[in-house]
Design an enzyme around this catalytic site. Structure first.
Site, PDB file in Angstrom:
ATOM      1  N   LYS A 111       0.816  -1.219   0.000  1.00 36.55           N
ATOM      2  CA  LYS A 111       0.000   0.000   0.000  1.00 36.55           C
ATOM      3  C   LYS A 111       0.850   1.271   0.000  1.00 36.55           C
ATOM      4  CE  LYS A 111      -0.773   0.605   4.973  1.00 36.55           C
ATOM      5  NZ  LYS A 111      -0.043   1.876   5.089  1.00 36.55           N
ATOM      6  N   THR A 112       1.982   1.262   0.724  1.00 38.26           N
ATOM      7  CA  THR A 112       2.830   2.463   0.748  1.00 38.26           C
ATOM      8  C   THR A 112       3.403   2.734  -0.634  1.00 38.26           C
ATOM      9  OG1 THR A 112       3.402   1.995   3.052  1.00 38.26           O
ATOM     10  CG2 THR A 112       4.793   3.568   1.884  1.00 38.26           C
ATOM     11  N   ASP A 131      -3.725   7.821   4.419  1.00 39.53           N
ATOM     12  CA  ASP A 131      -3.200   6.477   4.701  1.00 39.53           C
ATOM     13  C   ASP A 131      -3.837   5.938   5.981  1.00 39.53           C
ATOM     14  OD1 ASP A 131      -1.654   4.208   4.503  1.00 39.53           O
ATOM     15  OD2 ASP A 131       0.177   5.141   5.268  1.00 39.53           O
ATOM     16  N   GLN A 146      -7.645  -4.738   9.572  1.00 35.21           N
ATOM     17  CA  GLN A 146      -6.580  -4.322  10.486  1.00 35.21           C
ATOM     18  C   GLN A 146      -7.009  -3.156  11.377  1.00 35.21           C
ATOM     19  OE1 GLN A 146      -2.387  -4.613   8.978  1.00 35.21           O
ATOM     20  NE2 GLN A 146      -3.358  -4.792   6.980  1.00 35.21           N
ATOM     21  N   ARG A 174       2.538 -10.315  10.611  1.00 37.30           N
ATOM     22  CA  ARG A 174       3.821  -9.635  10.801  1.00 37.30           C
ATOM     23  C   ARG A 174       4.972 -10.529  10.348  1.00 37.30           C
ATOM     24  NH1 ARG A 174       2.173  -5.504   9.866  1.00 37.30           N
ATOM     25  NH2 ARG A 174       0.289  -6.683   9.501  1.00 37.30           N
TER      26      ARG A 174
END
Length: 723
Positions: free
Chosen positions: A32-33, A219, A250, A596
């Protein structure tokens, strides 16, 4: 034209779409970043949008800095940076320009947590309240909730009715609000609520800021609360493009106001919204991702998406059930030691847990095995005592506010007692001036105090003159630390760690000065007040221990998630307080924890009796929800009470099968009470008891009583030693 060849089909659509309202549902590890930064680069490079017409809102300084760096690499230094900042930093910039319409000066003070507590201390002292009865954290939470919900002091008093405790809290709330107004100060909640209030009351201010931006990108949209969303909608107005990125799966911060319904219902507020789902995961292996997917699909309140990955691996998720929480911690520590012996860096390993109290046994096990570790998210750099002191000294040059003065006037000690401090505060209230103005007048002091105050004021004024004459910020800071006697105090007390922290802070100021040569001390202080997530430890060679909440946004090669027990994870209180919504949030939290891990995920649980739960521990429902195809179960089966251990490989010995073999042997031939044994690390010990293959053995000081698997290869009977 920016190069989009590295993007998959959905990522490319998210970057290049020209729809005015877009919702990008970005699954864990889906890039996504990358998409967000390439979207900004596309607007600048391909659509000729001016950089200052783009606003990107993030929720941490770390994320903002990462986005800035990526855009610099894509577009080069020739392009000016667009507005990329946290939502709080954005509000500071807006208020610095226009807060005067609300009757505040542009150089208002920004309060941090320590400043807030200082005001509560004042209130408690005046009202004769005990901290034990009204903890600061609970009181600040009460104040924050009132403010974010728009509840005035008058309304809070009405709601309190005849309940004494609520009336007291409302009185403290009133004192707090009045004190902030007297200081011309805002806390973090105010930064957003005041901006929203200003936009609601003053159309000309709102129109000015709506016209400043053309494209707004947000974001971590799943984590915003109602007030933040109101701010975003004000800025977007009816003309600007609004592009939001997030993952409802999330949303793990509802306890601090995050509202998952905002991203879920975005299409109701903006009916022309285009939704793009990023569902290819680039982080985790197939077993980890599919295991996490099989858990999260049990949530009903979500946007359906099936994440997939092309990262194949024969490794499954490993679930280890232990006989007790101590043995669970020992197993984790032993496993980490084995991984490290095989070449795995400690930095690549993290241990996650649901609640902070669960770290105790894990820390003990790390110490026993001499494994270096840190509690990530512990006391942060800018919250350490000596750093707070030094920053308050800097504030004497900028705002000279009462809270800063109160903290450092007698640190180091200058012989100014509590009575004198009370007299200064009282005179400031009576004269309606700051406490520093009282010192400058020097009218209420006599004798030694008069000379001390005179010397202190002269020192502060010399710093202010140096700043006005253009002295470099970091040199001014060094001068302040030396002139004030603060460095000498630390050196005299041999406070090595604190001295190192002060040096680090000076380096921080120096870096700021070099990066922003035209900046002022006031600008540095603004930055620091908002700069709460500096990662000064993440490059060191340590195992990271942290809560799952603290792990959000991070990733590691190998992850252990401990205490996967019903009532612990999922958390019983969260489920009781919020019912099915609570269960769904706990499941989202598990999903975040599992994802993670890049290459290996261990889930561990403890058997035995829990004093927190006041019952025997049972396996977490989240273990049972994982598709059996993607998980292997080893250790004691706490769900059935069967204690036979089945291991797929040797864990604590270089000889395969040895540990499992020895455990199996001890189920038929246990150690006996009173028997003498020798441990490879702890020395000679006496067996206190032995049940279900777990021996309690008393070792000499400093080790004490240890619970160890009776067949562990580190233990030998005295008879074995003689033979």
């Amino acid at each position: 034209m920016i190069d989009t060849e590295s993007l998959n089909k959905d990522q490319k659509e998210a970057v290049l779409s020209d729809d005015p309202h877009m919702r990008v549902i970005a699954g864990a590890g889906s890039g996504k970043t990358r998409v967000l930064t390439m979207r900004i680069a596309h607007l600048i490079e391909d659509e000729d949008v001016r950089e200052n017409r783009i606003l990107a809102i993030t929720f941490t300084n770390k994320a903002a800095n990462e986005m800035k760096e990526r855009i610099r690499k894509m577009l080069g230094e020739r392009v000016r940076e667009p507005w990329i900042s946290t939502i709080h930093s954005l509000c500071v910039r807006i208020l610095r320009e226009d807060i005067t319409v609300l009757g505040y000066p542009r150089n208002f003070t920004i309060m941090d947590a320590e400043d807030q507590k200082a005001i509560l201390k004042e209130a408690y002292k005046q009202m004769n309240l005990e901290v034990s009865n009204y903890p600061y954290s609970a009181m600040l939470s009460y104040i924050s909730n009132n403010k974010t919900e728009g509840i005035s002091v008058e309304h809070a008093k009405t709601l309190a009715g005849s309940y004494l405790e609520e009336k007291v809290k409302a009185d403290v709330y009133e004192y707090y609000i009045n004190r902030l107004q007297a200081l011309y100060a805002l806390d973090f909640d105010d930064l957003i609520t005041w901006t929203v209030r200003m936009f609601a009351k003053f159309d000309e201010v709102l129109t000015k800021w709506q016209r400043r931006f053309e494209y707004i990108l947000v974001d971590e949209f799943q984590d915003i609360d109602n007030v933040q969303y109101k701010l975003i909608r004000y800025l977007a107005g009816s003309q600007n493009s609004l592009y939001v990125v997030g993952d409802p799966d999330q949303t793990i911060y509802t306890w601090r106001g995050a509202n998952v319904d905002i991203i879920m219902n975005f299409t109701k507020d903006y009916p022309d919204t285009k939704t793009v789902i990023l569902n290819e995961n680039y982080r985790s292996t197939e077993a980890i991702l599919n295991g996490a997917n099989s858990v999260i699909k049990n949530n009903r309140h979500r946007v359906k998406k099936d994440l997939f990955t092309n990262r194949k691996s024969d490794e499954k998720i490993t679930h280890y059930a232990s006989a007790s929480d101590e043995y669970q911690a020992a197993w984790i520590a032993e496993k980490i030691a084995e991984l490290h012996r095989k070449g795995k860096s400690y930095t690549d390993i993290a241990i996650l847990y649901r609640s902070n109290y669960l770290s105790r046994n894990l820390e003990k096990a790390m110490l026993d095995m001499r494994i270096p570790y840190i509690i990530y998210g512990g006391i942060r750099f800018y919250e350490r005592q000596e750093v707070k002191d030094a920053l308050c000294y800097l504030r004497m040059v900028t705002t000279a506010d009462d809270l800063a003065l109160g903290r450092i006037l007698n640190r180091p000690k200058r012989g100014i007692g509590n009575k004198t401090m009370d007299a200064i505060a009282e005179e400031a209230r009576k004269s309606r001036v700051s406490m520093y103005e009282v010192l400058k007048r020097n009218e209420i002091f006599s004798g030694k105090n008069k000379k001390t105050i005179e010397s202190f004021v002269a020192m502060v004024e010399s710093w202010r003159e140096a700043a006005a004459n253009g002295m470099e910020i970091f040199r001014l800071f060094e001068k302040i630390i030396d002139d004030s006697g603060y460095r000498a105090m630390l050196e005299e007390n041999k406070e090595t760690d604190r001295i190192e922290n002060i040096k680090e802070l000076i380096d921080d100021v120096r870096e700021f000065s070099e990066t922003y040569p035209e900046s002022t001390l006031d600008e540095y202080m603004q930055l620091v007040s908002l700069y709460g997530d500096r990662d000064e430890t993440m490059s060191s060679e340590y195992v990271r221990l942290m809560t799952v909440h603290a792990a959000k946004g991070l990733e590691f090669d190998t992850v252990f998630v401990s205490d996967m027990n019903e009532g612990i994870f999922p958390n019983e209180r969260a489920m009781n307080d919020s019912g099915s919504r609570g269960v769904e949030e706990e499941r989202r939290l598990a999903y975040v924890a599992f994802t993670r891990a890049r290459n290996k995920l261990y889930l561990t649980e403890a058997g035995g009796f829990s004093y927190i739960l006041q019952r025997a521990r049972t396996s977490s429902r989240f273990i049972r929800e994982i598709d059996p195809e993607y998980i292997e179960h080893i250790g004691a089966d706490s769900r059935t009470g069967h204690k036979e251990v089945q291991l797929s490989s040797a864990l604590f010995d270089s000889n395969p099968g040895t540990f499992a073999q020895r455990i199996h042997e001890t189920n038929t031939a246990q150690l006996k009470k009173g028997e003498l044994v020798t441990h490879s690390k702890f020395g000679e010990g006496v067996v206190i008891s032995c049940k279900n293959g777990i021996a309690e053995i008393a070792f000499p000081y400093p080790y004490g009583v240890k619970k160890i698997a009776a067949g562990h290869p580190s233990i030998k009977r005295k008879s074995q030693m003689r033979s």
